[in-house]
Scaffold this motif. Structure first.
Motif, PDB file in Angstrom:
ATOM      1  N   ALA A  85      43.641  21.191  53.230  1.00  0.00           N
ATOM      2  CA  ALA A  85      43.201  21.306  51.841  1.00  0.00           C
ATOM      3  C   ALA A  85      43.172  22.775  51.454  1.00  0.00           C
ATOM      4  O   ALA A  85      43.107  23.657  52.301  1.00  0.00           O
ATOM      5  CB  ALA A  85      41.798  20.700  51.704  1.00  0.00           C
ATOM      6  N   PRO A  86      43.259  23.071  50.142  1.00  0.00           N
ATOM      7  CA  PRO A  86      43.207  24.458  49.711  1.00  0.00           C
ATOM      8  C   PRO A  86      41.898  25.108  50.146  1.00  0.00           C
ATOM      9  O   PRO A  86      40.883  24.457  50.347  1.00  0.00           O
ATOM     10  CB  PRO A  86      43.304  24.362  48.179  1.00  0.00           C
ATOM     11  N   GLY A  87      41.945  26.427  50.282  1.00  0.00           N
ATOM     12  CA  GLY A  87      40.737  27.151  50.648  1.00  0.00           C
ATOM     13  C   GLY A  87      40.750  27.592  52.089  1.00  0.00           C
ATOM     14  O   GLY A  87      41.772  27.966  52.647  1.00  0.00           O
ATOM     15  N   ASP A  88      39.546  27.507  52.723  1.00  0.00           N
ATOM     16  CA  ASP A  88      39.409  28.038  54.074  1.00  0.00           C
ATOM     17  C   ASP A  88      40.259  27.283  55.084  1.00  0.00           C
ATOM     18  O   ASP A  88      40.678  27.851  56.071  1.00  0.00           O
ATOM     19  CB  ASP A  88      37.926  27.989  54.500  1.00  0.00           C
ATOM     20  N   ASP A  89      40.502  25.982  54.871  1.00  0.00           N
ATOM     21  CA  ASP A  89      41.252  25.215  55.858  1.00  0.00           C
ATOM     22  C   ASP A  89      42.663  25.766  56.036  1.00  0.00           C
ATOM     23  O   ASP A  89      43.234  25.701  57.120  1.00  0.00           O
ATOM     24  CB  ASP A  89      41.326  23.746  55.444  1.00  0.00           C
ATOM     25  N   THR A 113      44.237  26.917  59.588  1.00  0.00           N
ATOM     26  CA  THR A 113      45.502  26.461  60.167  1.00  0.00           C
ATOM     27  C   THR A 113      46.376  27.654  60.534  1.00  0.00           C
ATOM     28  O   THR A 113      47.023  27.673  61.585  1.00  0.00           O
ATOM     29  CB  THR A 113      46.245  25.543  59.183  1.00  0.00           C
ATOM     30  N   ALA A 114      46.404  28.668  59.673  1.00  0.00           N
ATOM     31  CA  ALA A 114      47.170  29.870  59.988  1.00  0.00           C
ATOM     32  C   ALA A 114      46.624  30.540  61.242  1.00  0.00           C
ATOM     33  O   ALA A 114      47.386  31.036  62.080  1.00  0.00           O
ATOM     34  CB  ALA A 114      47.133  30.837  58.808  1.00  0.00           C
ATOM     35  N   GLY A 115      45.301  30.538  61.383  1.00  0.00           N
ATOM     36  CA  GLY A 115      44.714  31.097  62.608  1.00  0.00           C
ATOM     37  C   GLY A 115      45.103  30.310  63.832  1.00  0.00           C
ATOM     38  O   GLY A 115      45.345  30.878  64.904  1.00  0.00           O
ATOM     39  N   ALA A 117      52.420  20.880  51.699  1.00  0.00           N
ATOM     40  CA  ALA A 117      51.500  21.524  52.639  1.00  0.00           C
ATOM     41  C   ALA A 117      52.241  22.564  53.481  1.00  0.00           C
ATOM     42  O   ALA A 117      51.713  23.658  53.743  1.00  0.00           O
ATOM     43  CB  ALA A 117      50.863  20.480  53.543  1.00  0.00           C
ATOM     44  N   ALA A 118      53.450  22.239  53.909  1.00  0.00           N
ATOM     45  CA  ALA A 118      54.237  23.198  54.693  1.00  0.00           C
ATOM     46  C   ALA A 118      54.559  24.431  53.861  1.00  0.00           C
ATOM     47  O   ALA A 118      54.525  25.561  54.352  1.00  0.00           O
ATOM     48  CB  ALA A 118      55.521  22.530  55.177  1.00  0.00           C
ATOM     49  N   ARG A 119      54.850  24.225  52.577  1.00  0.00           N
ATOM     50  CA  ARG A 119      55.140  25.354  51.693  1.00  0.00           C
ATOM     51  C   ARG A 119      53.904  26.235  51.531  1.00  0.00           C
ATOM     52  O   ARG A 119      53.992  27.478  51.575  1.00  0.00           O
ATOM     53  CB  ARG A 119      55.617  24.838  50.339  1.00  0.00           C
ATOM     54  N   ALA A 120      52.767  25.602  51.350  1.00  0.00           N
ATOM     55  CA  ALA A 120      51.521  26.377  51.198  1.00  0.00           C
ATOM     56  C   ALA A 120      51.224  27.181  52.450  1.00  0.00           C
ATOM     57  O   ALA A 120      50.835  28.352  52.380  1.00  0.00           O
ATOM     58  CB  ALA A 120      50.368  25.430  50.877  1.00  0.00           C
ATOM     59  N   LEU A 121      51.416  26.566  53.627  1.00  0.00           N
ATOM     60  CA  LEU A 121      51.167  27.284  54.874  1.00  0.00           C
ATOM     61  C   LEU A 121      52.171  28.423  55.038  1.00  0.00           C
ATOM     62  O   LEU A 121      51.804  29.530  55.456  1.00  0.00           O
ATOM     63  CB  LEU A 121      51.259  26.323  56.058  1.00  0.00           C
ATOM     64  N   GLY A 122      53.449  28.168  54.716  1.00  0.00           N
ATOM     65  CA  GLY A 122      54.447  29.220  54.814  1.00  0.00           C
ATOM     66  C   GLY A 122      54.101  30.402  53.936  1.00  0.00           C
ATOM     67  O   GLY A 122      54.199  31.565  54.357  1.00  0.00           O
ATOM     68  N   ARG A 123      53.683  30.129  52.705  1.00  0.00           N
ATOM     69  CA  ARG A 123      53.316  31.220  51.806  1.00  0.00           C
ATOM     70  C   ARG A 123      52.120  32.002  52.334  1.00  0.00           C
ATOM     71  O   ARG A 123      52.075  33.239  52.258  1.00  0.00           O
ATOM     72  CB  ARG A 123      52.999  30.645  50.423  1.00  0.00           C
ATOM     73  N   LEU A 159      59.405  28.495  57.533  1.00  0.00           N
ATOM     74  CA  LEU A 159      58.978  27.402  56.659  1.00  0.00           C
ATOM     75  C   LEU A 159      59.528  27.582  55.243  1.00  0.00           C
ATOM     76  O   LEU A 159      60.023  26.637  54.629  1.00  0.00           O
ATOM     77  CB  LEU A 159      57.454  27.318  56.632  1.00  0.00           C
ATOM     78  N   LEU A 160      59.465  28.806  54.736  1.00  0.00           N
ATOM     79  CA  LEU A 160      59.977  29.037  53.386  1.00  0.00           C
ATOM     80  C   LEU A 160      61.501  28.976  53.341  1.00  0.00           C
ATOM     81  O   LEU A 160      62.075  28.727  52.276  1.00  0.00           O
ATOM     82  CB  LEU A 160      59.486  30.381  52.854  1.00  0.00           C
ATOM     83  N   GLN A 161      62.136  29.197  54.478  1.00  0.00           N
ATOM     84  CA  GLN A 161      63.586  29.015  54.525  1.00  0.00           C
ATOM     85  C   GLN A 161      63.953  27.561  54.243  1.00  0.00           C
ATOM     86  O   GLN A 161      65.001  27.270  53.678  1.00  0.00           O
ATOM     87  CB  GLN A 161      64.130  29.447  55.891  1.00  0.00           C
ATOM     88  N   ARG A 162      63.063  26.660  54.619  1.00  0.00           N
ATOM     89  CA  ARG A 162      63.318  25.230  54.423  1.00  0.00           C
ATOM     90  C   ARG A 162      62.780  24.715  53.101  1.00  0.00           C
ATOM     91  O   ARG A 162      63.437  23.914  52.432  1.00  0.00           O
ATOM     92  CB  ARG A 162      62.705  24.440  55.576  1.00  0.00           C
ATOM     93  N   VAL A 163      61.580  25.128  52.723  1.00  0.00           N
ATOM     94  CA  VAL A 163      60.929  24.503  51.562  1.00  0.00           C
ATOM     95  C   VAL A 163      60.459  25.520  50.533  1.00  0.00           C
ATOM     96  O   VAL A 163      59.689  25.179  49.632  1.00  0.00           O
ATOM     97  CB  VAL A 163      59.735  23.630  52.017  1.00  0.00           C
ATOM     98  N   GLY A 164      60.911  26.766  50.645  1.00  0.00           N
ATOM     99  CA  GLY A 164      60.486  27.780  49.691  1.00  0.00           C
ATOM    100  C   GLY A 164      61.027  27.529  48.299  1.00  0.00           C
ATOM    101  O   GLY A 164      61.953  26.742  48.081  1.00  0.00           O
ATOM    102  N   GLU A 165      60.462  28.231  47.321  1.00  0.00           N
ATOM    103  CA  GLU A 165      60.845  28.113  45.923  1.00  0.00           C
ATOM    104  C   GLU A 165      61.090  29.509  45.360  1.00  0.00           C
ATOM    105  O   GLU A 165      60.708  30.511  45.990  1.00  0.00           O
ATOM    106  CB  GLU A 165      59.744  27.394  45.131  1.00  0.00           C
TER     107      GLU A 165
END
Length: 615
Positions: free
Chosen positions: A84-88, A92-94, A124-130, A148-154
């Motif tokens: 979910a947006p925010g700290d989570d 996940t990045a950590g 979700a993958a795009r958000a994590l990539g960003r 990740l952004l190579q696959r699903v970036g905008e």
């Protein structure tokens, strides 16, 4: 430890500064707002421990093992519903950083692993990539974000990718991600980080300035020669400068049109690991514009050479494979043929008289001969196969290549693409393509690097009754762009039509020049009379032209004791020799006959040059 077990300690750790902020700060400090001349070295804190000087870690895993290890570590994070947006998201990045921290893997392995992982939740993958691209403090997790952004970036991700790509080690991945989103941004990043020649640096800076007039002026002023611009750099310059956009204007400097044609010629070159022209998205538009504008240009030798090179490629080269509209390629080819054979343009080669230097005379003969062959009315071959020998502009020093078109499609660039077809001496003069009832394996093309590096294209040729069959193809499993190579069928040709087309290709030798003709005649004479060298315990290796001086004929031969008696031992001593025969103005058949007479009368080891050998 499960992902849930890891979350609590990870959320309480402060994150170090990100690589993106590091690159942004370095970029903001550049004088006059210019982009840097090369990549920024990553800070030591961002390097994996073994790169930073530790010696107690395991050696890096092999690529396959590393990919599997990364996928095992990241699969549960990327293959489940997103955070979910925010700290989570930060948590996940950590976890990504934590799971990669102890793995002895390279960035290439991380990128390859992420490229093959399933992404059931693309948003979700795009958000994590960003998030990783903007906040990752280390190379490994930054590689995950870029992949990740190579696959699903905008398109919104272009600015952050371009900044992060300035960090050494992340450039390649960022360029690949940008190529899908913004070809111009990808080209600018690549040129920024991989440009060493000063002239090319000026071009890159002009393209990056955003000023179309500066980009056009820089392109016009640069020679764009074979030693200055590689096929890859030619494509990058065209994309970075928005060449198609520069040519759309109503009033375009004629010199820019010629330079655009020169860039297309360089992109079509197969002196590389793949044909860059087929990667250039604006190729069809630029081709069309250059040819249309050429009709209004006054004739010069340089312009004629560029236009003829484009025509030869349109006829049977890689540009044949571009996504043309129905009939568009043929219309352009007809227009070029009519222009180059018009009286004013056709008179250009005649201005090089017999007193001109060999190179100038050779170029004049090439212009005259190639234009005549291209425009001569000729019926299509009666069978499915067409064979063309193509010599390029002598100034470009491209190899003479044999091209094969099956059902109208150029075979080598379409199914192989790593180098041109072999020379006519190798394929035609040798008789290897002649079909017999005994199957014969023939190598049609080899990768520009070497067969041992990137493979070759081979086929078995056999005569079966009234047909000639090309079957049992041998080629790399993948095309240069990474896609699977096509599964080639057995091609069947009418035997009479095949023999006629092969005979025509052997007979048409207008592509050659005196020094090369001498080498071909010398090679033919030695095939007919092998005893000429055998009596001196030698055998021929190659007869042709010097790679550095195409107007000097060379004969390479190998000396090994015992050849004359048929008892030479391959493990015994051997010496290679080269005999150079500069052009003395005599006719090729006279020079070849004189060389054969001397080989019959004098031991060539006395006048040839020894070039290495075994002890």
């Amino acid at each position: 430890m499960s992902a849930l077990d890891e979350r609590r300690p990870l959320t309480s750790r402060p994150s170090p500064p990100s690589l993106h902020s590091y690159a942004r700060a370095r970029l903001d400090a550049e004088p006059d707002g210019r982009w840097p001349e090369g990549c920024y070295p990553p800070p030591e804190r961002a390097l994996p421990p073994d790169d930073a000087g530790a010696s107690d870690l395991a050696a890096p895993l092999r690529h396959r093992e590393a990919v599997a290890a990364v996928q095992e570590a990241l699969g549960p994070l990327l293959g489940s519903p997103g955070p979910a947006p925010g700290d989570d998201l930060g948590t996940t990045a950590g976890l990504v950083r934590h799971r990669l921290a102890g793995l002895p893997v390279t960035g290439r392995s991380v990128a390859a692993a992420v490229a093959d992982l399933p992404l059931p939740d693309e948003p979700a993958a795009r958000a994590l990539g960003r998030h990783l691209v903007r906040t990752a403090p280390d190379l490994a997790s930054a590689h995950v974000g870029v992949a990740l952004l190579q696959r699903v970036g905008e398109p919104a991700d272009v600015p952050s990718l371009r900044v992060l790509g300035l960090v050494r080690g992340l450039t390649r991945g960022a360029v690949r991600a940008l190529e899908r989103l913004d070809a111009r941004a990808a080209a600018l990043l690549h040129l920024t980080c991989h440009t060493e020649r000063p002239g090319l640096r000026v071009l890159a800076d002009a393209c990056a300035s955003g000023d179309p007039r500066a980009a056009a002026a820089a392109l016009i002023d640069d020679p764009l020669g074979i030693d200055a611009v590689s096929p890859t750099q030619a494509r990058l310059l065209a994309e970075a400068a928005d060449l198609a956009g520069l040519l759309r204007g109503g009033r375009v400097d004629p010199r820019l049109s010629v330079q655009a044609g020169r860039l297309l010629v360089r992109m079509a070159s197969q002196r590389d690991y793949r044909t860059e022209l087929l990667r250039y998205r604006d190729a069809v538009e630029v081709f069309d514009t250059v040819v249309r504008r050429a009709c209004g240009l006054p004739p010069t030798v340089e312009r004629a050479a560029v236009l003829l090179s484009l025509a030869l490629d349109l006829d049977s080269g890689p540009s044949h494979l571009l996504p043309w509209r129905a009939g568009q390629r043929e219309q352009l080819l007809d227009a070029l043929g009519a222009l180059l054979t018009s009286p004013e343009w056709a008179a250009l080669p005649d201005r090089a008289d017999g007193s001109a230097p060999p190179g100038e005379r050779h170029r004049a003969a090439w212009l005259r001969g190639a234009a005549e062959r291209l425009s001569a009315p000729r019926q299509a071959p009666p069978g499915r196969l067409r064979i063309e020998v193509v010599a390029h502009d002598p100034v470009d020093r491209e190899p003479v290549e044999t091209r094969f078109l099956i059902d109208g499609r150029p075979l080598v660039p379409e199914v192989f693409g790593r180098g041109p077809g072999h020379s006519p001496e190798y394929l035609l003069d040798s008789g290897d393509l002649a079909a017999t009832e005994e199957p014969r394996e023939v190598q049609l093309a080899e990768a520009w690097c070497s067969e041992g590096c990137c493979g070759a294209l081979g086929v078995t040729v056999v005569r079966e009754g009234g047909e000639v069959v090309w079957r049992d193809w041998r080629l790399p499993a993948r095309l240069p762009d990474g896609s699977p190579a096509p599964s080639l069928p057995a091609y069947r040709f009418d035997a009479a039509a095949y023999d006629a087309e092969l005979a025509r290709a052997v007979r048409e030798d207008g592509w050659s020049w005196p020094a090369r003709d001498t080498g071909r005649l010398l090679s033919s004479g030695l095939r007919a009379r092998p005893e000429l060298l055998a009596r001196w315990d030698a055998r021929p290796l190659h007869a042709g032209v010097d790679t550095r001086d195409p107007y000097t004929t060379v004969l390479w031969f190998l000396y090994r004791p015992g050849i004359f008696e048929g008892e030479d031992d391959e493990r015994g001593p051997w010496l290679p020799f080269v005999w150079r025969l500069p052009d003395d103005g005599a006719e090729p058949h006279e020079r070849a006959a004189a060389a054969l007479r001397r080989l019959a009368e004098e031991d060539p080891r006395g006048y040839a040059e020894c070039r290495g050998g075994g002890r």
